[in-house]
Scaffold this motif. Structure first.
Motif, PDB file in Angstrom:
ATOM      1  N   LEU A   1      19.424  -5.266  -0.099  1.00  0.00           N
ATOM      2  CA  LEU A   1      18.381  -4.570   0.656  1.00  0.00           C
ATOM      3  C   LEU A   1      18.746  -4.468   2.130  1.00  0.00           C
ATOM      4  O   LEU A   1      18.473  -3.449   2.783  1.00  0.00           O
ATOM      5  CB  LEU A   1      17.049  -5.297   0.494  1.00  0.00           C
ATOM      6  CG  LEU A   1      16.453  -5.327  -0.919  1.00  0.00           C
ATOM      7  CD1 LEU A   1      15.131  -6.076  -0.920  1.00  0.00           C
ATOM      8  CD2 LEU A   1      16.269  -3.925  -1.472  1.00  0.00           C
TER       9      LEU A   1
ATOM     10  N   ALA B   1      11.089  -6.471  -0.386  1.00  0.00           N
ATOM     11  CA  ALA B   1      11.324  -5.155  -0.985  1.00  0.00           C
ATOM     12  C   ALA B   1      10.171  -4.204  -0.695  1.00  0.00           C
ATOM     13  O   ALA B   1      10.384  -3.026  -0.368  1.00  0.00           O
ATOM     14  CB  ALA B   1      11.534  -5.296  -2.494  1.00  0.00           C
TER      15      ALA B   1
ATOM     16  N   TRP C   1      10.595  -0.831   1.382  1.00  0.00           N
ATOM     17  CA  TRP C   1      10.231   0.414   0.681  1.00  0.00           C
ATOM     18  C   TRP C   1       9.214   1.199   1.489  1.00  0.00           C
ATOM     19  O   TRP C   1       9.334   2.418   1.642  1.00  0.00           O
ATOM     20  CB  TRP C   1       9.670   0.073  -0.699  1.00  0.00           C
ATOM     21  CG  TRP C   1       8.925   1.193  -1.336  1.00  0.00           C
ATOM     22  CD1 TRP C   1       9.446   2.321  -1.914  1.00  0.00           C
ATOM     23  CD2 TRP C   1       7.496   1.316  -1.449  1.00  0.00           C
ATOM     24  NE1 TRP C   1       8.433   3.137  -2.383  1.00  0.00           N
ATOM     25  CE2 TRP C   1       7.230   2.539  -2.104  1.00  0.00           C
ATOM     26  CE3 TRP C   1       6.433   0.507  -1.068  1.00  0.00           C
ATOM     27  CZ2 TRP C   1       5.946   2.967  -2.388  1.00  0.00           C
ATOM     28  CZ3 TRP C   1       5.143   0.931  -1.342  1.00  0.00           C
ATOM     29  CH2 TRP C   1       4.912   2.153  -1.998  1.00  0.00           C
ATOM     30  N   TRP C   2       8.208   0.501   2.012  1.00  0.00           N
ATOM     31  CA  TRP C   2       7.181   1.189   2.805  1.00  0.00           C
ATOM     32  C   TRP C   2       7.805   1.790   4.065  1.00  0.00           C
ATOM     33  O   TRP C   2       7.513   2.941   4.425  1.00  0.00           O
ATOM     34  CB  TRP C   2       6.080   0.199   3.170  1.00  0.00           C
ATOM     35  CG  TRP C   2       5.024   0.808   4.034  1.00  0.00           C
ATOM     36  CD1 TRP C   2       4.032   1.664   3.643  1.00  0.00           C
ATOM     37  CD2 TRP C   2       4.860   0.621   5.447  1.00  0.00           C
ATOM     38  NE1 TRP C   2       3.253   2.020   4.728  1.00  0.00           N
ATOM     39  CE2 TRP C   2       3.739   1.394   5.843  1.00  0.00           C
ATOM     40  CE3 TRP C   2       5.532  -0.129   6.396  1.00  0.00           C
ATOM     41  CZ2 TRP C   2       3.296   1.443   7.166  1.00  0.00           C
ATOM     42  CZ3 TRP C   2       5.095  -0.093   7.718  1.00  0.00           C
ATOM     43  CH2 TRP C   2       3.994   0.687   8.077  1.00  0.00           C
TER      44      TRP C   2
ATOM     45  N   ASP D   1      10.294   4.778   2.943  1.00  0.00           N
ATOM     46  CA  ASP D   1       9.730   5.908   2.211  1.00  0.00           C
ATOM     47  C   ASP D   1       8.414   6.437   2.773  1.00  0.00           C
ATOM     48  O   ASP D   1       8.002   7.545   2.411  1.00  0.00           O
ATOM     49  CB  ASP D   1       9.499   5.516   0.748  1.00  0.00           C
ATOM     50  CG  ASP D   1      10.779   5.490  -0.054  1.00  0.00           C
ATOM     51  OD1 ASP D   1      11.857   5.397   0.567  1.00  0.00           O
ATOM     52  OD2 ASP D   1      10.722   5.541  -1.296  1.00  0.00           O
TER      53      ASP D   1
ATOM     54  N   ASN E   1      18.033   3.522  -2.098  1.00  0.00           N
ATOM     55  CA  ASN E   1      16.614   3.226  -2.191  1.00  0.00           C
ATOM     56  C   ASN E   1      16.385   1.797  -2.653  1.00  0.00           C
ATOM     57  O   ASN E   1      17.236   1.183  -3.310  1.00  0.00           O
ATOM     58  CB  ASN E   1      15.914   4.227  -3.117  1.00  0.00           C
ATOM     59  CG  ASN E   1      16.375   4.122  -4.562  1.00  0.00           C
ATOM     60  OD1 ASN E   1      15.794   3.378  -5.360  1.00  0.00           O
ATOM     61  ND2 ASN E   1      17.421   4.858  -4.918  1.00  0.00           N
ATOM     62  N   VAL E   2      15.240   1.267  -2.306  1.00  0.00           N
ATOM     63  CA  VAL E   2      14.930  -0.149  -2.519  1.00  0.00           C
ATOM     64  C   VAL E   2      14.856  -0.493  -3.991  1.00  0.00           C
ATOM     65  O   VAL E   2      15.530  -1.421  -4.472  1.00  0.00           O
ATOM     66  CB  VAL E   2      13.601  -0.502  -1.818  1.00  0.00           C
ATOM     67  CG1 VAL E   2      13.105  -1.873  -2.258  1.00  0.00           C
ATOM     68  CG2 VAL E   2      13.783  -0.461  -0.306  1.00  0.00           C
ATOM     69  N   TRP E   3      14.064   0.248  -4.752  1.00  0.00           N
ATOM     70  CA  TRP E   3      13.835  -0.148  -6.142  1.00  0.00           C
ATOM     71  C   TRP E   3      15.057   0.104  -7.003  1.00  0.00           C
ATOM     72  O   TRP E   3      15.317  -0.645  -7.961  1.00  0.00           O
ATOM     73  CB  TRP E   3      12.609   0.569  -6.689  1.00  0.00           C
ATOM     74  CG  TRP E   3      11.393   0.307  -5.862  1.00  0.00           C
ATOM     75  CD1 TRP E   3      10.641   1.230  -5.187  1.00  0.00           C
ATOM     76  CD2 TRP E   3      10.797  -0.964  -5.566  1.00  0.00           C
ATOM     77  NE1 TRP E   3       9.622   0.626  -4.502  1.00  0.00           N
ATOM     78  CE2 TRP E   3       9.682  -0.719  -4.709  1.00  0.00           C
ATOM     79  CE3 TRP E   3      11.090  -2.275  -5.934  1.00  0.00           C
ATOM     80  CZ2 TRP E   3       8.874  -1.749  -4.235  1.00  0.00           C
ATOM     81  CZ3 TRP E   3      10.282  -3.292  -5.458  1.00  0.00           C
ATOM     82  CH2 TRP E   3       9.194  -3.035  -4.626  1.00  0.00           C
TER      83      TRP E   3
END
Length: 356
Positions: free
Chosen positions: A57, A177, A181-182, A185, A267-269
């Motif tokens: 990450l 995470a 992500w926030w 994105d 991307n994170v996920w």
């Protein structure tokens, strides 16, 4: 599964990792049901991979901005050694020791940004050189001797306390995470980072201060890497060598993750999915064969395959075959200059100092 132009679309372009993960679970569950299909295995894989996932990450933040950071492993190692050394050699309380260790990672990110942005050094070279400098600083701090592990009960509970059967370090990973992500994105900062990584010249002409975002991405990478190092020290004890060994897994997870969920975008996920796909495959093969080189083999193959797939995908988008649907240039995520999608067919942007 959807219908795409009259043809069944099983989502292999976005969810192939989920299919592979399910295949691993089914195959190894059949071959080793008594040892593989257990909660103990799930708990151990989740906690053992938490630090690698955090470094993955940390890596995707500068990768989103189009630059490499090869110093994340050394930064994590220095933070781990510093946190242990301050507590055992100088009697410093836990929280100040952790704060100083993380600030050391932030300082490394600041220097990386200065060398890359102000001096105009290729980030690959700048961060590779910084990794060797950080390793030297670590030897100075530790005296080339592994520090003794801190003995305060809170230090071990920091990561080893159980939550729903999982060590709490897994919860830290989930929180980290969600935050990244926030930011990536759902905030302007994330859009600027992806814009810089997708096409720095277009971003600069649109008014984005590209140098600032490259610098900030390297600072964030340094801080998150240092946090991962501190948590590793609490989880497994101080080590002088663990950081560089986690560099390849972090890159493998980041690039494999860029082929999942949002193909072509770090991307994170997708990164977390990639970490646990690889970990599941390694654990299953270890239970079958008991050989020690599988982890390196899986990560190396995954890194090469992920980059090769990304190159193939971008070539197909840019030069569609006869009969293929042409990409929609107005939709995001198709590699157009304004989409913010980083190019994986070539190395990330190497001249951040040339933009303003």
């Amino acid at each position: 599964m959807t219908l795409d132009g009259g043809r069944l679309n099983f989502g292999f372009d976005r969810f192939s990792g989920l299919y592979l993960w399910a295949l691993f679970i089914i195959v190894f569950g059949i071959l080793k049901p008594s040892t593989f299909l257990t909660l103990d295995t799930a708990h151990s894989v989740a906690s053992q991979q938490a630090i690698s996932a955090m470094l993955g990450l940390a890596l995707i933040v500068p990768l989103a901005a189009g630059v490499y950071d090869l110093s994340i492993g050394a930064t994590a190692n220095l933070a781990a050694v510093t946190a242990a050394w301050l507590q055992t050699n100088h009697g410093m309380p836990i929280l100040p020791a952790i704060a100083i260790s993380i600030l050391a990672g932030v300082a490394i990110g600041i220097v990386n940004g200065f060398v890359t942005v102000v001096l105009g050094v290729n980030p690959f070279i700048a961060t590779l050189g910084m990794a060797t400098i950080v390793s030297a600083v670590q030897n100075i701090v530790s005296g080339q001797e592994q520090p003794l592990p801190p003995t305060a009960p809170f230090w071990s509970k920091l990561t080893q306390h159980q939550v729903f059967g999982f060590q709490i370090v897994v919860l830290y990973l989930v929180v980290l995470a969600v935050i990244l992500w926030w930011v990536l994105d759902h905030t302007p900062a994330g859009r600027y980072l992806y814009a810089v990584g997708g096409n720095s010249d277009a971003a600069r002409l649109s008014g984005v201060r590209t140098q600032r975002w490259v610098w900030l991405s390297l600072i964030a990478s340094g801080g998150v890497s240092a946090l991962a190092g501190v948590l590793f020290c609490s989880l497994s004890g101080p080590s002088l060598t663990f950081g560089p060994a986690l560099l390849l897994p972090a890159f493998a997870a980041a690039f494999l993750g860029s082929t999942q969920l949002k193909p072509g975008r770090f991307n994170v996920w997708g990164t977390l999915l990639a970490v646990y796909i690889l970990a599941t495959g390694v654990r299953g093969m270890e239970l079958l064969t008991s050989v020690s080189w599988l982890n390196d083999m899986f990560n190396g193959v995954a890194l090469i395959a992920a980059v090769a797939f990304a190159v193939w995908r971008q070539d197909r988008v840019r030069h569609p075959r006869f009969g293929d649907a042409a990409p929609d240039d107005t939709a995001p995520g198709h590699g157009d200059p304004g989409s913010g999608e980083p190019s994986l067919a070539a190395s990330p942007r190497t001249d951040p100092g040339a933009s303003s």
